[in-house]
Enzyme design. Structure first.
Site, PDB file in Angstrom:
ATOM      1  N   GLY A 108       0.835  -1.198   0.000  1.00 54.82           N
ATOM      2  CA  GLY A 108       0.000   0.000   0.000  1.00 54.82           C
ATOM      3  C   GLY A 108       0.865   1.241   0.000  1.00 54.82           C
ATOM      4  O   GLY A 108       2.028   1.204   0.430  1.00 54.82           O
ATOM      5  N   GLN A 128       2.794   9.810   1.437  1.00 60.56           N
ATOM      6  CA  GLN A 128       4.122   9.194   1.328  1.00 60.56           C
ATOM      7  C   GLN A 128       4.884   9.611   0.070  1.00 60.56           C
ATOM      8  O   GLN A 128       6.081   9.347  -0.044  1.00 60.56           O
ATOM      9  CB  GLN A 128       3.978   7.676   1.364  1.00 60.56           C
ATOM     10  N   CYS A 135       6.268  -0.249   6.908  1.00 60.40           N
ATOM     11  CA  CYS A 135       5.798   0.947   6.208  1.00 60.40           C
ATOM     12  C   CYS A 135       6.934   1.451   5.329  1.00 60.40           C
ATOM     13  O   CYS A 135       8.081   1.497   5.777  1.00 60.40           O
ATOM     14  CB  CYS A 135       5.408   2.015   7.242  1.00 60.40           C
ATOM     15  N   LEU A 136       6.614   1.824   4.094  1.00 62.39           N
ATOM     16  CA  LEU A 136       7.657   2.287   3.169  1.00 62.39           C
ATOM     17  C   LEU A 136       8.333   3.562   3.666  1.00 62.39           C
ATOM     18  O   LEU A 136       9.444   3.864   3.252  1.00 62.39           O
ATOM     19  CB  LEU A 136       7.077   2.496   1.765  1.00 62.39           C
ATOM     20  N   HIS A 177      -4.095   0.814   7.756  1.00 58.18           N
ATOM     21  CA  HIS A 177      -2.775   1.452   7.806  1.00 58.18           C
ATOM     22  C   HIS A 177      -2.748   2.661   6.849  1.00 58.18           C
ATOM     23  O   HIS A 177      -2.278   3.742   7.212  1.00 58.18           O
ATOM     24  CB  HIS A 177      -1.713   0.415   7.412  1.00 58.18           C
ATOM     25  N   GLU A 178      -3.273   2.463   5.633  1.00 49.90           N
ATOM     26  CA  GLU A 178      -3.240   3.541   4.634  1.00 49.90           C
ATOM     27  C   GLU A 178      -4.191   4.674   5.000  1.00 49.90           C
ATOM     28  O   GLU A 178      -3.851   5.845   4.838  1.00 49.90           O
ATOM     29  CB  GLU A 178      -3.556   2.994   3.236  1.00 49.90           C
ATOM     30  N   HIS A 222      -2.658   6.950   7.349  1.00 50.92           N
ATOM     31  CA  HIS A 222      -1.756   7.906   6.682  1.00 50.92           C
ATOM     32  C   HIS A 222      -2.526   9.130   6.186  1.00 50.92           C
ATOM     33  O   HIS A 222      -2.045  10.257   6.290  1.00 50.92           O
ATOM     34  CB  HIS A 222      -1.100   7.262   5.455  1.00 50.92           C
TER      35      HIS A 222
HETATM   36 ZN    ZN Z   1       2.755   3.242   5.839  1.00 47.90          ZN
END
Ligand code: ZN
Length: 193
Positions: A45, A50, A107-108, A149-150, A153
């Site tokens: 995701g 991000q 997480c990226l 999670h997304e 964000h």
């Molecule tokens: Zn993340």
């Protein structure tokens, strides 16, 4: 185009995303670039924050995560989660329906940092898709975790905010180092006049 993924310490990760009212060509281009960036980074995701845009927009694809099952229901009927991948969610609203369960997350924006996070096992989702059509579904397993999670964000929330105190304390040296690295990086990018 593969975009740069911003890391922990960048202020945009704390910004609440603005709602998207019209699916303009610019939004479509952003979606295509975000999908490309997510695949290039091997993530499940990616949220607009991000890649430096505070918008209510996220992309998800759980097909590569074969070891972590997902479930999907549309209109009360069980469907193959792969049938709605890749998933584009615009202005998503999430209602928690399942019991809270722990599960591993990364997480990226936090390279090499992983932790167990407690979240409801399933959620109801209402959103617009990449074409601006209203979509509604219930999901469970990894897909529910990825959606939550997304969507966090998109509201400026990060998975470290949901870690238990002990885990967060253990990860503090790594988190501090990452934040400092980002701070130095940001400083370098400030144009000098
Ligand atoms: Zn993340």
């Amino acid at each position: 185009m593969v975009l740069n993924v911003v890391k922990f310490g960048h202020p945009v990760l704390r910004a609440k995303g603005a709602r998207i009212e019209t699916i303009t060509p610019a939004v479509k281009k952003l979606i295509a670039d975000m999908l490309e960036t997510m695949y290039a980074s091997r993530g499940v995701g990616l949220a607009a924050q991000q890649i430096g845009e505070a918008l209510q927009l996220t992309v998800i694809d759980v097909r590569e995560a074969t070891d972590r099952p997902s479930t999907l229901e549309i209109g009360g009927e069980t469907r193959d989660p792969h049938s709605i991948m890749p998933l584009v969610l615009i202005n998503p609203e999430v209602k928690k329906v399942g019991e809270v369960v722990p599960g591993p997350e990364g997480c990226l924006s936090f390279p090499e940092i992983y932790a167990d996070i407690k979240r409801p096992e399933s959620v109801d989702v209402v959103a617009l898709d990449g074409e601006g059509r209203r979509i509604e579904f219930r999901c469970g397993g990894l897909l529910a975790r990825a959606v939550q999670h997304e969507v966090d964000h998109l509201n400026g929330l990060l998975f470290i905010d949901r870690m238990d105190a002990k885990t967060k304390a253990e990860l503090k040296p790594e988190l501090d180092a990452l934040q400092e690295e980002t701070r130095v990086e940001l400083k370098k990018k400030v144009p000098v006049h």
